[in-house]
Enzyme design. Structure first.
Site, PDB file in Angstrom:
ATOM      1  N   ARG A  21       0.739  -1.021  -0.143  1.00  0.00           N
ATOM      2  CA  ARG A  21       0.048   0.308   0.066  1.00  0.00           C
ATOM      3  C   ARG A  21       0.745   1.278  -0.032  1.00  0.00           C
ATOM      4  NH1 ARG A  21      -5.412  -1.605   2.956  1.00  0.00           N
ATOM      5  NH2 ARG A  21      -5.458  -3.760   2.369  1.00  0.00           N
ATOM      6  N   SER A 137     -21.133 -15.168  13.185  1.00  0.00           N
ATOM      7  CA  SER A 137     -20.526 -14.138  12.335  1.00  0.00           C
ATOM      8  C   SER A 137     -20.606 -14.185  10.923  1.00  0.00           C
ATOM      9  CB  SER A 137     -18.998 -13.858  12.989  1.00  0.00           C
ATOM     10  OG  SER A 137     -18.436 -12.874  12.206  1.00  0.00           O
ATOM     11  N   SER A 189     -19.835  -2.550   3.109  1.00  0.00           N
ATOM     12  CA  SER A 189     -19.233  -1.712   2.485  1.00  0.00           C
ATOM     13  C   SER A 189     -18.314  -1.817   1.088  1.00  0.00           C
ATOM     14  CB  SER A 189     -18.343  -0.694   3.234  1.00  0.00           C
ATOM     15  OG  SER A 189     -17.009  -1.390   3.578  1.00  0.00           O
ATOM     16  N   HIS A 217     -21.763   2.018   7.797  1.00  0.00           N
ATOM     17  CA  HIS A 217     -22.019   2.627   6.498  1.00  0.00           C
ATOM     18  C   HIS A 217     -23.470   3.043   6.026  1.00  0.00           C
ATOM     19  CE1 HIS A 217     -17.965   1.956   4.908  1.00  0.00           C
ATOM     20  NE2 HIS A 217     -17.933   0.873   5.989  1.00  0.00           N
ATOM     21  N   THR A 245     -20.425   4.694  13.545  1.00  0.00           N
ATOM     22  CA  THR A 245     -19.240   5.474  13.399  1.00  0.00           C
ATOM     23  C   THR A 245     -19.899   7.154  13.360  1.00  0.00           C
ATOM     24  OG1 THR A 245     -17.147   5.973  12.441  1.00  0.00           O
ATOM     25  CG2 THR A 245     -18.685   5.452  11.117  1.00  0.00           C
ATOM     26  N   LYS A 248     -17.860   8.545   9.261  1.00  0.00           N
ATOM     27  CA  LYS A 248     -18.112   8.532   7.894  1.00  0.00           C
ATOM     28  C   LYS A 248     -19.330   9.475   7.342  1.00  0.00           C
ATOM     29  CE  LYS A 248     -15.750   4.114   7.734  1.00  0.00           C
ATOM     30  NZ  LYS A 248     -15.917   2.610   7.897  1.00  0.00           N
TER      31      LYS A 248
HETATM   32  C1  LIG Z   1     -14.875   1.992   8.855  1.00  0.00           C
HETATM   33  C2  LIG Z   1     -15.797   0.688   9.417  1.00  0.00           C
HETATM   34  C3  LIG Z   1     -15.589   0.553  10.808  1.00  0.00           C
HETATM   35  C4  LIG Z   1     -14.582   1.475  11.770  1.00  0.00           C
HETATM   36  O1  LIG Z   1     -14.967   2.436  12.079  1.00  0.00           O
HETATM   37  P1  LIG Z   1     -13.975   3.770  12.101  1.00  0.00           P
HETATM   38  O2  LIG Z   1     -14.891   4.823  12.967  1.00  0.00           O
HETATM   39  O3  LIG Z   1     -13.553   4.217  10.861  1.00  0.00           O
HETATM   40  O4  LIG Z   1     -12.977   3.291  12.973  1.00  0.00           O
HETATM   41  C5  LIG Z   1     -16.369  -0.416  11.386  1.00  0.00           C
HETATM   42  N1  LIG Z   1     -17.185  -1.139  10.864  1.00  0.00           N
HETATM   43  C6  LIG Z   1     -17.070  -1.044   9.334  1.00  0.00           C
HETATM   44  C7  LIG Z   1     -18.393  -2.026   8.480  1.00  0.00           C
HETATM   45  C8  LIG Z   1     -16.451  -0.045   8.508  1.00  0.00           C
HETATM   46  O5  LIG Z   1     -16.468  -0.126   7.388  1.00  0.00           O
END
Ligand SMILES: *Cc1c(COP(=O)(O)O)cnc(C)c1O
Length: 404
Positions: A21, A137, A189, A217, A245, A248
């Protein structure tokens, strides 16, 4: 032992596979989104259009969020100054937790420094609180859930992606007396597909299992008040723990879980990932609070976001660029090879000032390497046409196949 050589070998292995990366050094342009300055070298920079941000609605530069951030910095300073337990509980966090509990119509919410930490801390802690727990899961769950489950040391059974038949088979095979938890996401996502939440909740009821839903998401983007897919489908009250979160669609940073008071109190009291770390910075909590409140009532961003995504999908289809089936705002473009995937992205950046990050294994299965395009309300038709034109050119130059 030659430690450096051992580490170098591991890096070389990644390079050989084409999945080493490289970070793009960007400076986001808050006044002119979705543009950013791309710092190619320490002296040179150029303007690029960002096509892969998870700031889905552009809320990171929303005027109210920026003002809330500024006000909190002025009032409280930059950092929180401690863990929640020792001087680090700040009034903005308390207000934000109340707002999030209300958003998901749960008794309580608990903040973490990221969504990743929220998943890791909660899933591992619930596993430790319920001895003999079996965790079911989804096979495509995010790394943070996988880590959390593994840190909890509970027995884990993986069900095929979104396959309720397989999930039921695994539940049926499990001793009815054992505690159970089903962990899954609403929007996946990388593919942009959606879990059958109501059906999973039915199974959870029938087999007496807890449900843990990652709505990372979807929060801000779906549902009448932006609480996610479970809200849109009217099943929020049938999920025990909803995780989200602030980083996002809400455009800030931090993560959270919501649920019954006693369960949240347990996580607050037992989760090392909550207890032993400095709490979220007050300005971030203030900005997130502003965004959550805004998106509870404003439909404009959500509507425009969906329209932009549908428009981009249509334009790509017409041009014969192979987009993967997605039920959501996410627009995955299949490349199917890690080296080609990186090449496409390099060319887009170098020749067209378009920034998309290649998505390679282990984020997605090998052979499904892709571009993951995330149009925001701020991406214009003109930018889309430019992207589609550039992709057609790069597709041709790389010998990739188009679709009818
Ligand atoms: C990005 C993501 C997280 C983590 O969230 P952050 O706030 O970026 O640490 C958790 N679950 C999924 C499905 C994500 O895509």
């Amino acid at each position: 032992m030659n430690y450096a050589a051992a580490f170098r070998e591991r890096i070389d292995a990644l390079k050989q596979e084409g999945r080493y990366r490289v970070f793009a050094d960007l400076e986001r342009n808050a006044e002119n989104p979705p543009y950013a300055s791309y710092h190619e070298t320490s002296e040179e920079s150029s303007s690029v259009v960002v096509w892969c941000s998870n700031d889905y609605l552009g809320m990171s530069r929303n005027t109210n969020a920026i003002n809330a951030f500024h006000e909190a910095v002025d009032r409280c300073g930059v950092g929180s100054g401690g863990t929640r337990n020792i001087s680090g509980t700040n009034h903005y966090q308390v207000m934000l937790e109340a707002e999030l509990a209300d958003l998901h119509q749960k008794e309580r919410a608990l903040l973490f420094t990221s969504g990743y930490v929220a998943n890791d801390a909660c899933l591992s802690t619930v596993s430790k609180l319920l001895p003999d727990l079996v965790v079911f899961s989804d096979e495509l769950n995010h790394a943070s859930m996988i880590e959390g489950i593994s840190h909890g040391n509970a027995e884990k059974k993986i069900f095929r992606h979104n396959d309720v038949g397989h999930l039921e088979k695994l539940l049926k095979e499990t001793d009815p007396a054992r505690p159970k938890l089903i962990a899954f996401e609403s929007v996946y996502s990388m593919d942009g597909d959606i879990a059958p939440i109501a059906q999973i909740a039915d199974l959870a009821k029938r087999y007496d299992a807890l449900t843990y839903l990652d709505e990372v998401h979807a929060v801000g983007m779906y549902g009448e008040r932006g609480a996610g897919i479970a809200e849109r489908e009217g099943v929020m009250d049938r999920i025990d723990i909803i995780q989200g979160t602030l980083a996002k669609a809400f455009g800030a940073m931090g993560g959270y879980v919501t649920g019954d008071a006693v369960l949240i109190d347990c996580i607050r009291s037992y989760a090392p990932g909550f207890i032993f770390t400095t709490s979220l910075a007050p300005p971030l909590a203030a900005a997130a609070l502003s965004s959550v409140r805004h998106l509870k009532s404003s439909q404009m961003e959500r509507a425009r976001h969906q329209e932009r995504s549908a428009t981009l999908k249509r334009k790509l289809s017409v041009a014969g660029i192979p987009i993967m089936k997605s039920q959501t705002h996410i627009v995955p473009v299949l490349v199917g090879d890690p080296v080609a995937c990186k090449q496409v992205c390099d060319q887009l950046l170098r020749d067209h000032s378009i920034y998309v990050q290649p998505i390679n294994y282990p984020t997605v299965p090998r052979g499904t390497e892709r571009l993951r395009l995330t149009p925001t309300p701020l991406h214009t038709d003109w930018m889309m046409d430019q992207l589609v034109g550039a992709l057609c050119e790069v597709w041709h130059a790389s010998g990739l196949e188009k679709v009818a």
